[in-house]
Design a protein around this motif. Structure first.
Motif: not given
Lengths: 294, 292
Positions: A30, A33-34, A229, A268, B132-140, B142-143, B226, B229-230
């Motif tokens: 992931f 991916w990012t 956050f 990110a 830092p979960f910000q680095a994985v929320i986008l692909p997550m 999608q999945v 996070l 809300v995402s």
């Protein structure tokens, strides 16, 4: 353990592999991916083209991002300094064989059990200048007392610091206290016999011995501050205006509110690199010490 | 000589006064927000706007609690926090059980069935604690969409379980490493296999760390914002997201008493766990910092 048969040889690996696979995908793949998205032209939906560092250029030419980075530095510096100073102070006081130690420790630590959203909600109310703390102190007779930081763009970030310190001091205290309890008390007695005063002994002898605890606290608090956050969102919603924008809130807004997925991904990745620069050397040294110990 | 002794005792007394004075003053500072939340949630709105902030309520009313629980509006749905509280429970219970169970067996493998590369695998897992979960929320996102799990409680359970594995594995690995290998070796000589040793030798010794892991995961997942809300919207949100929605309503006269009651409702489960099992909570907290 020496495996007694073939089954026991591959069974452990087989049982471990789903976890490993899950983490390899959900963490490492992931991240890749990012990173890829951050190098693409993605906006509303992900696109897998390649535009080089265009999104990073856009990111660094966004004034909001500059605010976010500046705030992160101000916030981290103050949050770390105050939390560590206060946590160490509390730990040293609690280590003086005080009464009701268990109760006091629980009082300092309970905020750690709360959600940052709860903390933000509570402090938003306390810091409200019309009805909160300012008004109480005004009514007590100090009519000139002004505490309206939360409405002032140049001071609102300090409100985030206050709430974050309130929530995290107990954590620093717990780690320092564990460190203090591991120190041989005969050192203190020996120094006292030589005529040193107690504050001086702590400053010159004990605190330097807490080096490992300091390292842990600094690393873990930095991590909390970079990913903070929820607290910002609940307390100030990144405002007034964008005065308390942080990298984490910037990333969220860019990605989910402003359809700038590429810029969001770039921010990110900036956050990830900052965390990795702190955490990877820390984990490396911890694991290496571990190996030496066994 | 006498005066010297006298002054030494005096300075000791001054020291004690300083210690207790500081401890009590700081205790008041840490308790103040909880106090303010509690009294505000028990006041009527008129009393609050009449200027009562830190004092006891003149007349205690549970109206704000009632509103927060079943009437307050989250978006357009005026259901109060109750459905979201239930969402959080439905999310937290399976996620805690799954991540703790998986962490336990991982810790067992990484300490008692070491194989080449086990340390490297542990290192790989460990970085997940500090991601830092910000680095994985986008692909997550999608999945979850592909799996038809976006906006659902099972989706959140999956996310929390996967990202919880790192921490739970760390807890159990650091705990099981202190259990002597002789114990498992003896069981093996008696003919016990991989799972038999896990269930009848390791798990019975692991109760304290099971508690630590459950409490840690419970607090983390219950308090998460996070991911909630995402990955969710509207009715499927966990309680932290619903609370933030209630508080950020800008229409009409702000109902601070309802805000505080809602915050208390969101805080009560984790506070309760902390009061009942604070000792274990502290252990979880320091586990990431102090090696087991």
């Amino acid at each position: 353990m020496s495996p007694k048969n073939k089954l026991d040889l591959w069974l452990p690996r087989l049982v471990l592999s789903p976890s490993l696979l899950a983490v390899l995908i959900a963490v490492y793949l992931f991240i890749v991916w990012t990173a890829w998205i951050s190098l693409s032209s993605s906006q509303m939906v992900p696109k897998f083209d390649f535009v080089g560092v265009e999104q990073y250029v856009r990111l660094w030419s966004t004034p909001r991002w500059h605010t976010a980075v500046a705030n992160l530095f101000i916030f981290t510096a103050l949050f770390l300094t105050i939390t560590i100073a206060l946590g160490l102070f509390l730990a040293i006081l609690l280590d003086q064989k005080v009464r009701a130690e268990g109760f006091l420790r629980a009082v300092y630590l309970y905020p750690m059990a709360l959600s940052f959203i709860v903390t933000g909600t509570a402090w938003k109310w306390i810091l409200n200048p019309d009805l909160g703390l300012q008004k109480v102190i005004n009514e007590l007779g100090w009519t000139g007392f002004v505490f309206d930081w939360i409405t002032q763009p140049s001071f609102a970030i300090y409100c985030v610091v206050i709430a974050a310190v309130w929530q995290s001091t107990g954590f620093a205290m717990a780690i320092f206290l564990a460190g203090l309890r591991a120190i041989d008390t005969s050192i203190i007695k020996a120094a006292q016999i030589e005529g040193a005063s107690l504050p001086r002994i702590y400053l010159n002898v004990i605190v330097p011995m807490l080096r490992p605890a300091f390292l842990s606290v600094i690393v873990l608090l930095s991590y909390i501050s970079i990913k903070s956050f929820d607290l910002v969102l609940a307390l100030t919603n990144a405002g007034p205006g964008s005065a308390t924008e942080m990298p984490s809130t910037f990333m969220f807004a860019a990605t989910f509110r402003r359809n700038q997925m590429g810029v969001g991904a770039a921010s990110a990745i900036m956050m990830l690199m900052t965390v990795a620069a702190i955490i990877v050397p820390y984990l490396y040294s911890e694991l290496r010490e571990d190996r030496n110990a066994h | 000589m006498r005066t010297e002794e006298h002054s030494a005792r005096r300075s000791r007394q001054i020291g004690r006064v300083f210690i207790y004075g500081s401890l009590i003053a700081l205790a008041a500072f840490y308790l103040m927000p909880l106090w303010v939340m509690t009294v505000t949630s028990l006041k009527s709105l008129d009393e609050i706007y009449g200027g009562s902030f830190i004092g006891m309520p003149k007349a205690i009313t549970l109206e704000a609690w009632n509103k927060a629980w079943q009437e307050a509006c989250i978006g357009t749905a005026c259901t109060g926090l109750r459905p979201y509280f239930i969402n959080s429970i439905l999310m937290v219970v399976p996620a805690v059980i799954l991540s703790t169970g998986i962490g336990a067996i991982n810790g067992y493998i990484l300490t008692k069935w070491r194989f080449a590369g086990a340390n490297a695998i542990f290192g790989l897992l460990l970085f997940g604690c500090f991601l830092p979960f910000q680095a994985v929320i986008l692909p997550m996102a999608q999945v979850l969409g592909r799996l038809h799990l976006s906006g659902t409680i099972p989706g959140l359970v999956l996310v929390h379980t996967v990202y919880g594995i790192s921490f739970t594995t760390l807890f159990f690995r650091n705990y099981f490493i202190t259990i002597p290998d002789e114990l498992t070796r003896a069981a093996q000589i008696d003919g016990a296999g991989f799972f038999r040793i896990f269930f009848s030798v390791m798990l019975p010794t692991a109760l304290p760390i099971i508690v630590v892991s459950c409490i840690w995961q419970f607090t983390q997942i219950w308090n998460d914002f996070l991911f909630g809300v995402s990955f969710t919207a509207g009715q499927s949100s966990p309680i932290t997201v619903a609370l933030n929605n209630i508080v950020n309503v800008t229409m009409g006269r702000k109902q601070y008493n309802v805000d505080m009651a809602a915050a208390m409702i969101a805080a009560i489960p984790t506070l309760f766990v902390y009061v009942v099992a604070g000792r274990y909570f502290v252990r979880g907290l320091t586990a990431g910092a102090v090696k087991g």
